[in-house]
Design a protein around this motif. Structure first.
Motif, PDB file in Angstrom:
ATOM      1  N   ARG A 139     -22.245   4.697  31.599  1.00 41.87           N
ATOM      2  CA  ARG A 139     -21.497   3.538  31.111  1.00 41.87           C
ATOM      3  C   ARG A 139     -21.442   2.436  32.168  1.00 41.87           C
ATOM      4  N   ASP A 140     -21.424   1.217  31.681  1.00 44.78           N
ATOM      5  CA  ASP A 140     -21.203   0.025  32.495  1.00 44.78           C
ATOM      6  C   ASP A 140     -20.122  -0.798  31.827  1.00 44.78           C
ATOM      7  N   ASP A 141     -19.308  -1.425  32.631  1.00 47.74           N
ATOM      8  CA  ASP A 141     -18.356  -2.415  32.136  1.00 47.74           C
ATOM      9  C   ASP A 141     -18.285  -3.487  33.221  1.00 47.74           C
ATOM     10  N   ILE A 142     -18.875  -4.643  32.944  1.00 44.09           N
ATOM     11  CA  ILE A 142     -18.954  -5.691  33.952  1.00 44.09           C
ATOM     12  C   ILE A 142     -18.456  -7.011  33.383  1.00 44.09           C
ATOM     13  N   LYS A 143     -17.723  -7.705  34.206  1.00 43.98           N
ATOM     14  CA  LYS A 143     -17.310  -9.073  33.911  1.00 43.98           C
ATOM     15  C   LYS A 143     -17.697  -9.878  35.141  1.00 43.98           C
ATOM     16  N   ILE A 144     -18.492 -10.931  34.931  1.00 43.72           N
ATOM     17  CA  ILE A 144     -19.016 -11.698  36.053  1.00 43.72           C
ATOM     18  C   ILE A 144     -19.057 -13.181  35.703  1.00 43.72           C
ATOM     19  N   SER A 145     -18.784 -14.004  36.696  1.00 45.73           N
ATOM     20  CA  SER A 145     -18.872 -15.450  36.549  1.00 45.73           C
ATOM     21  C   SER A 145     -19.663 -15.988  37.736  1.00 45.73           C
ATOM     22  N   VAL A 146     -20.751 -16.694  37.434  1.00 42.10           N
ATOM     23  CA  VAL A 146     -21.615 -17.250  38.471  1.00 42.10           C
ATOM     24  C   VAL A 146     -21.942 -18.686  38.086  1.00 42.10           C
ATOM     25  N   LYS A 147     -21.871 -19.589  39.052  1.00 41.48           N
ATOM     26  CA  LYS A 147     -22.275 -20.982  38.818  1.00 41.48           C
ATOM     27  C   LYS A 147     -23.182 -21.406  39.968  1.00 41.48           C
ATOM     28  N   ASP A 148     -24.386 -21.800  39.621  1.00 40.92           N
ATOM     29  CA  ASP A 148     -25.391 -22.222  40.607  1.00 40.92           C
ATOM     30  C   ASP A 148     -25.540 -21.208  41.750  1.00 40.92           C
ATOM     31  N   ASN A 149     -25.660 -19.944  41.395  1.00 43.88           N
ATOM     32  CA  ASN A 149     -25.842 -18.815  42.315  1.00 43.88           C
ATOM     33  C   ASN A 149     -24.629 -18.514  43.185  1.00 43.88           C
ATOM     34  N   VAL A 150     -23.492 -19.120  42.902  1.00 48.32           N
ATOM     35  CA  VAL A 150     -22.255 -18.802  43.611  1.00 48.32           C
ATOM     36  C   VAL A 150     -21.428 -17.897  42.698  1.00 48.32           C
ATOM     37  N   VAL A 151     -21.144 -16.680  43.180  1.00 51.85           N
ATOM     38  CA  VAL A 151     -20.391 -15.710  42.382  1.00 51.85           C
ATOM     39  C   VAL A 151     -18.906 -16.041  42.512  1.00 51.85           C
ATOM     40  N   ASN A 152     -18.287 -16.393  41.389  1.00 51.13           N
ATOM     41  CA  ASN A 152     -16.871 -16.767  41.366  1.00 51.13           C
ATOM     42  C   ASN A 152     -15.962 -15.601  41.012  1.00 51.13           C
ATOM     43  N   SER A 153     -16.468 -14.651  40.223  1.00 51.16           N
ATOM     44  CA  SER A 153     -15.695 -13.458  39.908  1.00 51.16           C
ATOM     45  C   SER A 153     -16.653 -12.315  39.582  1.00 51.16           C
ATOM     46  N   LEU A 154     -16.198 -11.101  39.915  1.00 53.56           N
ATOM     47  CA  LEU A 154     -16.976  -9.904  39.633  1.00 53.56           C
ATOM     48  C   LEU A 154     -16.019  -8.723  39.559  1.00 53.56           C
ATOM     49  N   ASP A 155     -16.100  -8.008  38.463  1.00 57.30           N
ATOM     50  CA  ASP A 155     -15.395  -6.742  38.307  1.00 57.30           C
ATOM     51  C   ASP A 155     -16.347  -5.837  37.532  1.00 57.30           C
TER      52      ASP A 155
END
Length: 162
Positions: free
Chosen positions: A55-71
């Motif tokens: 199983r995987d459960d991922i939430k990610i936010s990236v803008k112009d290769n800058v990772v703003n959030s990752l869980d």
């Protein structure tokens, strides 16, 4: 002889065009997938389970290769691992986004894209996750940020954007 020389030249040139690069094992090297020159920008949410229980459960936010959030929670056949942005420092944005764990500098998370999908993957995180050698990268759709099914596993996806 003058007619044969151009024919030989044409045959030699065509033979050169069809030559494959062979590695030391005498196997043709696989062609690299086409790379996207665009930086990653995505609001992704992916929860998936393969038929063997991974199983995987991922939430990610990236803008112009800058990772703003990752869980990212990963559950292989045994155990579980969790990677959160608060435990990482971004050390590179080009050509891929690279996150380095604050305590174990050898543990990295990479985010990149090609023309088929966006990939989020771990590297050398054995101290943080005993199942490290069993962790699979997550593939996300460019447009939606949802899970991109991998191979023939027929995952049962419950994907949401944002």
């Amino acid at each position: 002889m003058k007619k044969i020389l151009p024919l030989i030249l044409v045959l030699l040139l065509s033979a050169c065009q069809n030559t494959e690069i062979i590695n030391s094992d005498n196997r043709a090297k696989p062609k690299k997938p086409p790379k996207s020159s665009e930086p990653v920008t995505i609001e992704g949410r992916c929860a998936q389970r393969t038929i063997d229980g991974y199983r995987d459960d991922i939430k990610i936010s990236v803008k112009d290769n800058v990772v703003n959030s990752l869980d990212w929670k990963i559950v292989p056949k045994s155990g579980a691992c969790r990677f959160e942005l608060k435990n990482f420092t971004q050390v590179a944005t080009s050509p891929t986004a690279k996150l380095e764990h604050k305590k174990d500098k050898k543990c990295n998370i990479y985010v990149w894209q090609d023309d088929r999908h966006i990939t989020v993957a771990t590297y050398n995180c054995k101290k943080l996750c005993k199942q490290n050698d069993r962790l699979l990268p997550v593939l996300l759709e460019h447009d939606t940020g949802a899970c991109k099914p991998a191979g023939n596993d027929n995952p049962q996806n419950t994907a949401k954007k944002g």
